[in-house]
Design a protein around this motif. Structure first.
Motif: not given
Length: 277
Positions: A24, A61-62, A65-67
């Motif tokens: 990222s 996670d947010e 963006q790792t679901g």
């Protein structure tokens, strides 16, 4: 899950965190800022030195963006620990701390408990539990307690309200042994123990347990506990306030020498009860 396997799983968590953070394009400090912890904490998560709390895993996670990957893994590892979900991270931190301070208003702190006393505490809360359930909880507590017995060990300070001494848990014989264990730990210089006497009257944070922990390579933390819940505090201002509360309790308590004399006297009272039954 065995301790070694669980540690390997946390190392996997850390390796994945590092990989996905770097993908990222974020530094440890940049990710830490976005999930409200320090960059140093992110580095310790990645090295599996410290374990993130569930809400931190959710924020990771947010941001990345790792679901929900880190939340699911964190939940799985917490579920497989030997401790309640709200306490699992605290137990991990105790093993890393250089200094631990406990205040106990009603029960002997876990790090000072004997197996007999711990068994009585668990049976009071789980009167219909199987022997296997209770004995596993007792073993887990004794394993935790080893942190202040083995070398190297943290500096350990405990303040007990006088209520703790005169609330019998188990038989009189078991209580005598519990109090004798506390004095032995103090005499062996593995613990500094003080008693907050009834005569002190009102005291800070009345009726609430608290714990503070300090570390070589991380900021201090504080922990408070309620019914089936616990709060681990990392915010420096809040931790400083809790440390101030502990200082007030320490000032109101009896000296270590007078405290040990009172504990020994209570143990003798329980011994007398045992000899007359």
């Amino acid at each position: 899950m065995a301790n070694g396997s669980r540690q390997a799983a946390w190392e996997f968590f850390g390796a994945e965190l590092k990989r996905r953070r770097e993908e990222s394009g974020l530094t440890q400090s940049a990710l830490g800022m976005r999930v409200f912890v320090s960059g140093g904490y992110i580095g310790q998560f990645e090295q599996a030195i410290r374990k993130p709390q569930l809400d931190v895993a959710q924020r990771i996670d947010e941001v990345l963006q790792t679901g929900g990957f880190f939340e699911r893994l964190c939940r799985k590892l917490i579920a497989e620990t030997r401790y309640a979900e709200y306490f699992a991270h605290v137990a991990e931190l105790e093993g890393l701390a250089t200094e631990i301070s406990d205040f106990a208003p009603a029960v002997v702190p876990g790090l000072l408990q004997t197996a007999e006393y711990a068994r009585g505490v668990f049976l009071a809360s789980h009167p219909f539990a199987s022997d296997d359930f209770v004995e596993e909880r007792v073993r887990a507590r004794m394993d935790r307690a080893s942190v202040i017995k083995d070398v190297p060990r943290p500096t350990y300070w405990a303040i007990l309200h006088e209520t703790v001494l005169y609330t019998p848990v188990g038989t009189s014989d078991a209580m005598a042994r519990q109090l004798e264990h506390i004095t032995a730990m103090a005499n062996e210089r593995k613990a500094m123990v003080q008693v907050l006497p009834f005569a002190a009257g009102a005291y800070p944070n009345m009726g609430k347990m608290l714990k503070t922990m300090e570390f070589d390579d991380a900021p201090p933390t504080a922990y408070t506990e309620g019914v089936l819940s616990g709060t681990l505090l990392d915010d420096p201002a809040m931790v400083k306030q809790v440390q101030g509360t502990y200082d007030l309790l320490r000032a109101a308590a009896l000296s270590p020498e007078a405290s040990l004399a009172l504990i020994e006297s209570a143990a003798e009272d329980y011994r007398r009860c045992t000899s007359t039954t």
